[in-house]
Design a protein around this motif. Structure first.
Motif, PDB file in Angstrom:
ATOM      1  N   PHE A 133       0.807  -1.221   0.000  1.00 21.87           N
ATOM      2  CA  PHE A 133       0.000   0.000   0.000  1.00 21.87           C
ATOM      3  C   PHE A 133       0.844   1.277   0.000  1.00 21.87           C
ATOM      4  O   PHE A 133       0.311   2.372   0.161  1.00 21.87           O
ATOM      5  N   ASN A 139       3.377   4.003  -2.089  1.00 26.36           N
ATOM      6  CA  ASN A 139       3.340   4.519  -3.463  1.00 26.36           C
ATOM      7  C   ASN A 139       4.110   3.606  -4.405  1.00 26.36           C
ATOM      8  O   ASN A 139       3.700   3.390  -5.557  1.00 26.36           O
ATOM      9  N   TRP A 173       4.573   0.370  -4.061  1.00 27.83           N
ATOM     10  CA  TRP A 173       3.763  -0.839  -4.258  1.00 27.83           C
ATOM     11  C   TRP A 173       2.660  -0.569  -5.276  1.00 27.83           C
ATOM     12  O   TRP A 173       2.447  -1.371  -6.194  1.00 27.83           O
ATOM     13  N   ASN A 174       1.983   0.555  -5.136  1.00 22.40           N
ATOM     14  CA  ASN A 174       0.951   0.922  -6.101  1.00 22.40           C
ATOM     15  C   ASN A 174       1.521   0.973  -7.513  1.00 22.40           C
ATOM     16  O   ASN A 174       0.944   0.438  -8.463  1.00 22.40           O
ATOM     17  N   SER A 175       2.681   1.623  -7.659  1.00 19.53           N
ATOM     18  CA  SER A 175       3.307   1.750  -8.973  1.00 19.53           C
ATOM     19  C   SER A 175       3.754   0.403  -9.512  1.00 19.53           C
ATOM     20  O   SER A 175       3.831   0.204 -10.735  1.00 19.53           O
ATOM     21  N   PHE A 186       2.226  -2.340  -9.673  1.00 20.06           N
ATOM     22  CA  PHE A 186       1.210  -2.980 -10.508  1.00 20.06           C
ATOM     23  C   PHE A 186       1.305  -2.486 -11.951  1.00 20.06           C
ATOM     24  O   PHE A 186       1.162  -3.261 -12.897  1.00 20.06           O
ATOM     25  N   LYS A 187       1.540  -1.181 -12.117  1.00 17.09           N
ATOM     26  CA  LYS A 187       1.635  -0.622 -13.471  1.00 17.09           C
ATOM     27  C   LYS A 187       2.935  -1.015 -14.165  1.00 17.09           C
ATOM     28  O   LYS A 187       2.959  -1.230 -15.381  1.00 17.09           O
ATOM     29  N   VAL A 220      -8.466  -3.380  -5.867  1.00 13.42           N
ATOM     30  CA  VAL A 220      -7.199  -2.661  -5.706  1.00 13.42           C
ATOM     31  C   VAL A 220      -6.325  -2.865  -6.935  1.00 13.42           C
ATOM     32  O   VAL A 220      -5.735  -1.913  -7.468  1.00 13.42           O
ATOM     33  N   GLU A 258      -7.613  -0.871  -9.905  1.00 12.05           N
ATOM     34  CA  GLU A 258      -7.352   0.564  -9.752  1.00 12.05           C
ATOM     35  C   GLU A 258      -5.885   0.894  -9.987  1.00 12.05           C
ATOM     36  O   GLU A 258      -5.560   1.872 -10.675  1.00 12.05           O
ATOM     37  N   GLN A 259      -4.986   0.094  -9.432  1.00 12.00           N
ATOM     38  CA  GLN A 259      -3.562   0.415  -9.499  1.00 12.00           C
ATOM     39  C   GLN A 259      -2.915  -0.015 -10.816  1.00 12.00           C
ATOM     40  O   GLN A 259      -2.041   0.673 -11.333  1.00 12.00           O
TER      41      GLN A 259
END
Length: 409
Positions: free
Chosen positions: A235, A237, A239-241, A243-244, A260, A263-264
């Motif tokens: 969770f 930033n 980690w979020n990135s 996924f992309k 999640v 979204e990510q």
């Protein structure tokens, strides 16, 4: 006028009893509150909604310690439930004051049992759950020569040995992509599958005496040393990135994680993520909440009636459709609306049916003593992150044990 519980006296000028309820995140209850007020014209509901669960629970325990300020109905996330159960005298026994029609068989056994304290007092009515499946990137699996269809990948996720063995093959043939996102995410899932957690039922810390915990630690940290972990803090930033940027190929997936990921990861990865009804070790749960009624409430019976109605199978299916979590009620798991649910982002998978099956694979509720969530958040997870950053696994283990010992007192 301020009414006493069950007195029938009104709180507001229009003659209605006001019931306050506090939740965090998205429970999918907004339309349900309006429905309850229509069916119960003597009740007015005031909803206090907080975005983040961390600050919400900090405020909850501050108010609990002060003996004032809590709402009539208070949602509690399962990661903080152990500390609520340790203070169960501050909460009503819902088995005593709730509607007599609400019986234990409303819920999956493990969900109901987790809401009771050591003496059997029912502190919370279960709302949602987070049954675990495994999510993975089909395209990354194919590029590494691994099977990619949901049935074909099941042997890879049969148990933790097969999972880490597949990770070795993937890392070798993927060109540098990690197998999983975070050592802590894997370790927590393994930990929650054990018959005994960080503390036994006498609230004694068993991190060192329970050999299974050390075995899990050794297995996860060995995978870290073999470069299977992306080393990302869940969770964050980064980690979020991740996924992309396709930083990892598999993800432990409670039902709510699919949203999640969508979204990510973004629309560019639609159809590349898949989920299968398999999980190493057979199953598990991560997440879910309970509705409690503090003894501070001036309207305990009315509050319990509202909490009971909100956690009935019919309402929990409506909440699920409204963006809330996956239902924990037995009848809800067989509801046509739930079983018909599909997820286009994950290739049209029948995710309602899939997670209903996964929910039934969860075994007995693991007892979680006071401080259990804090041990996870501030002892095991930071120690595993240290290993990901180069600390020797045995040194990380000592860091974990020392921190857990301080928390357990």
């Amino acid at each position: 006028m301020t009414a006493c519980g069950g007195s029938g006296e009104s709180d507001s000028a229009d003659g209605r009893i006001e019931l306050t309820i506090s939740t965090f995140g998205e429970f999918g209850y907004d339309e349900l509150f309006a429905e309850y007020e229509r069916d119960n014209p003597g009740i007015r509901i005031i909803h206090h909604k907080t975005g983040q669960g961390g600050p919400y629970h900090e405020a909850l325990f501050t108010k609990l310690g002060a003996g004032s300020g809590l709402d009539d109905v208070v949602a509690v996330e399962e990661g903080h439930l152990s500390d609520v159960l340790a203070s169960s005298s501050r909460f009503q026994d819902l088995a005593d004051i709730g509607p007599s029609s609400v019986t234990p068989d409303r819920w999956l056994d493990w969900k109901y049992e987790a809401g009771r304290d050591k003496d059997g007092k029912l502190v919370g009515y279960g709302t949602d759950i987070g049954p675990l499946a495994m999510c993975y990137r089909k395209d990354l699996f194919e590029a590494a020569g691994l099977p990619s269809d949901p049935e074909g990948v099941k042997p890879l996720f049969a148990d933790w040995d097969s999972y880490f063995a597949a990770g070795d093959r993937f890392v070798r043939d993927s060109g540098g992509t990690a197998w999983f996102d975070s050592a802590a995410q894997i370790f927590n899932a393994m930990q929650n599958q054990l018959p005994t957690g960080y503390l036994d039922r006498s609230d004694t810390l068993v991190v060192e005496s329970n050999a299974a915990i050390k075995r899990n630690w050794d297995q996860v940290t060995a995978a870290v040393e073999r470069e299977q972990s992306a080393g990302l803090v869940a969770f964050s930033n980064e980690w979020n990135s991740g996924f992309k940027s396709s930083a990892f190929a598999t993800k432990t997936c409670p039902a709510w994680m699919l949203g999640v990921i969508e979204e990510q990861a973004g629309p560019e990865h639609a159809g590349q993520w898949a989920v299968t009804d398999a999980f190493p070790g057979g199953g598990g749960n991560w997440g879910g909440s309970y509705l409690t009624v503090p003894t501070q409430s001036d309207h305990p019976e009315e509050a319990a009636a509202l909490a009971a109605w909100l956690t009935a199978p019919e309402q929990q299916v409506k909440a699920f459709r409204g963006g809330g979590g996956f239902p924990s009620q037995v009848e809800a798991l067989d509801a046509p609306e739930l079983l018909a649910a599909t997820n286009d982002y994950f290739g049209g998978v029948a995710d309602g049916e899939l997670f209903a099956a996964q929910a039934r694979k969860v075994g007995n509720a693991q007892y979680k003593g006071p401080g259990d969530g804090k041990i996870q958040e501030t002892a095991s997870s930071p120690a595993l992150q240290a290993v990901e950053q180069g600390t020797a696994p045995e040194d990380g283990w000592r860091q974990f044990v020392d921190a857990a010992t301080r928390i357990a007192g």
